[in-house]
Design a protein around this motif. Structure first.
Motif, short mmCIF file in Angstrom:
data_model
loop_
_atom_site.label_atom_id
_atom_site.label_comp_id
_atom_site.label_asym_id
_atom_site.label_seq_id
_atom_site.Cartn_x
_atom_site.Cartn_y
_atom_site.Cartn_z
N SER A 167 111.80 71.82 -37.59
CA SER A 167 111.93 72.98 -38.10
C SER A 167 112.80 72.90 -39.42
O SER A 167 112.91 73.68 -40.39
CB SER A 167 113.00 73.57 -36.77
N ARG A 168 112.74 71.26 -39.79
CA ARG A 168 113.17 70.84 -40.97
C ARG A 168 112.26 70.65 -42.21
O ARG A 168 112.54 70.36 -42.91
CB ARG A 168 114.26 69.90 -40.49
N ILE A 169 110.87 71.53 -41.37
CA ILE A 169 109.40 71.17 -42.29
C ILE A 169 109.47 72.50 -42.68
O ILE A 169 109.00 73.42 -42.20
CB ILE A 169 108.66 70.70 -41.58
N GLY A 170 109.38 72.90 -43.99
CA GLY A 170 109.04 74.52 -44.54
C GLY A 170 107.87 74.96 -44.53
O GLY A 170 106.83 74.22 -44.91
N ILE A 171 107.26 75.68 -43.86
CA ILE A 171 106.02 76.04 -43.79
C ILE A 171 105.81 76.94 -45.48
O ILE A 171 106.18 78.41 -45.34
CB ILE A 171 105.24 77.02 -42.64
N GLY A 172 104.27 76.91 -46.04
CA GLY A 172 104.53 77.68 -46.79
C GLY A 172 105.41 76.86 -48.08
O GLY A 172 104.64 77.61 -49.41
N ILE A 200 114.12 69.91 -51.76
CA ILE A 200 115.84 70.23 -52.62
C ILE A 200 116.23 70.56 -50.76
O ILE A 200 117.34 70.04 -50.81
CB ILE A 200 115.54 71.59 -52.64
N PHE A 201 115.52 71.02 -50.25
CA PHE A 201 115.71 71.51 -49.02
C PHE A 201 116.78 70.02 -48.19
O PHE A 201 117.54 69.55 -47.59
CB PHE A 201 114.70 71.79 -48.10
N ASN A 202 115.96 69.01 -48.40
CA ASN A 202 116.18 67.25 -48.11
C ASN A 202 117.40 66.95 -47.80
O ASN A 202 118.24 66.28 -48.01
CB ASN A 202 114.76 66.14 -47.95
N ALA A 203 117.16 67.45 -49.55
CA ALA A 203 118.35 66.22 -50.37
C ALA A 203 119.67 67.56 -49.71
O ALA A 203 121.12 66.89 -49.76
CB ALA A 203 118.40 66.88 -51.69
N LEU A 204 119.79 68.88 -50.02
CA LEU A 204 120.45 69.48 -48.96
C LEU A 204 121.06 69.11 -47.92
O LEU A 204 122.68 69.35 -47.88
CB LEU A 204 120.92 70.62 -49.01
N SER A 205 120.12 69.12 -47.36
CA SER A 205 120.27 68.85 -45.71
C SER A 205 121.70 67.56 -45.45
O SER A 205 122.11 66.78 -44.31
CB SER A 205 119.21 68.52 -44.59
N THR A 222 124.41 66.29 -47.31
CA THR A 222 125.50 67.06 -46.67
C THR A 222 125.90 67.99 -46.27
O THR A 222 127.03 68.08 -46.12
CB THR A 222 126.27 66.72 -48.13
N LEU A 223 124.43 68.93 -46.32
CA LEU A 223 125.24 70.52 -46.34
C LEU A 223 124.29 71.12 -44.77
O LEU A 223 122.85 70.42 -44.42
CB LEU A 223 125.17 70.93 -46.64
N PRO A 224 124.58 71.34 -43.60
CA PRO A 224 124.19 72.62 -42.27
C PRO A 224 122.96 72.99 -43.18
O PRO A 224 123.95 74.09 -44.07
CB PRO A 224 125.25 73.30 -41.68
N VAL A 225 121.88 73.18 -42.99
CA VAL A 225 121.20 73.79 -43.88
C VAL A 225 120.18 74.00 -42.47
O VAL A 225 119.50 73.14 -41.32
CB VAL A 225 120.18 73.07 -44.85
N ARG A 226 118.76 75.02 -42.70
CA ARG A 226 117.99 75.35 -42.06
C ARG A 226 116.88 76.61 -43.13
O ARG A 226 117.43 77.21 -43.33
CB ARG A 226 118.21 76.62 -40.87
N TRP A 227 115.71 76.18 -42.66
CA TRP A 227 114.57 77.09 -43.49
C TRP A 227 114.81 78.55 -42.60
O TRP A 227 114.08 79.30 -41.36
CB TRP A 227 113.30 76.42 -43.42
N ASN A 228 114.35 80.00 -43.08
CA ASN A 228 114.25 81.13 -42.99
C ASN A 228 112.23 81.35 -43.44
O ASN A 228 112.85 82.02 -44.71
CB ASN A 228 115.41 81.90 -42.82
N ALA A 229 111.68 81.50 -43.16
CA ALA A 229 110.31 81.29 -43.88
C ALA A 229 110.21 80.58 -45.67
O ALA A 229 110.55 79.68 -45.18
CB ALA A 229 110.20 83.43 -44.18
#
Length: 154
Positions: free
Chosen positions: A72-77, A85-90, A92-99
């Motif tokens: 779920s932590r791997i962005g699709i497309g 960017i997602f990995n860096a934010l994750s 220190t911060l709670p993050v998730r992909w939505n599309a």
């Protein structure tokens, strides 16, 4: 199923009491070579230890849940930069992909192309949300700077 059971005796220490047992399917074996003869008489009536099936099921469930979380932590497309960017934010911060959008704290959305201007609040504005948006922008700015330096050094 045809399989071979290999038992590895650990180096004897006062702390080690167990053994490593490997089960290998015979159709995976391509070649077999005897490197040295056994130092002890082989025990053809070796009895394998009992297996705690419920413990194995729990380990499997935990592993499957972890694999689903990792997936779920791997962005699709998304681009490699977006994933960085997602990995860096994750970290220190709670993050998730939505599309292709990154959601932080479930209240902040970062849309492509993931610039500071693309950080928006989806919650009704309050002081806490504004501070969170500013924090996300600061982290994003630092990560974009790091990516730029990394690309310049290539």
């Amino acid at each position: 199923t045809s399989c071979v059971v290999l038992q590895e005796n650990p180096v004897p220490t006062s702390a080690s009491k167990g053994r490593n047992i490997r089960i290998i399917r015979t159709d995976y074996i391509k070649d077999l070579q005897v490197i040295t003869s056994p130092t002890q008489d082989p025990n053809p009536t070796l009895v394998l230890p009992a297996v705690n099936a419920s413990r194995i099921r729990v380990r499997e469930e935990v592993a499957v849940q972890q694999a689903m979380l990792d997936a779920s932590r791997i962005g699709i497309g998304v681009t490699a930069e977006a994933q960085e960017i997602f990995n860096a934010l994750s970290k220190t911060l709670p993050v998730r992909w939505n599309a292709d959008q990154i959601y932080v704290f479930e209240e902040i959305r970062i849309s492509p192309p993931y610039t500071l201007e693309d950080v928006t609040s989806i919650a009704i504005g309050n002081e806490m949300t504004e501070r969170a948006v500013n924090r996300v922008r600061k982290v994003l700015e630092g990560e974009r700077r790091r990516i730029s330096k990394q690309q310049a050094s290539k």
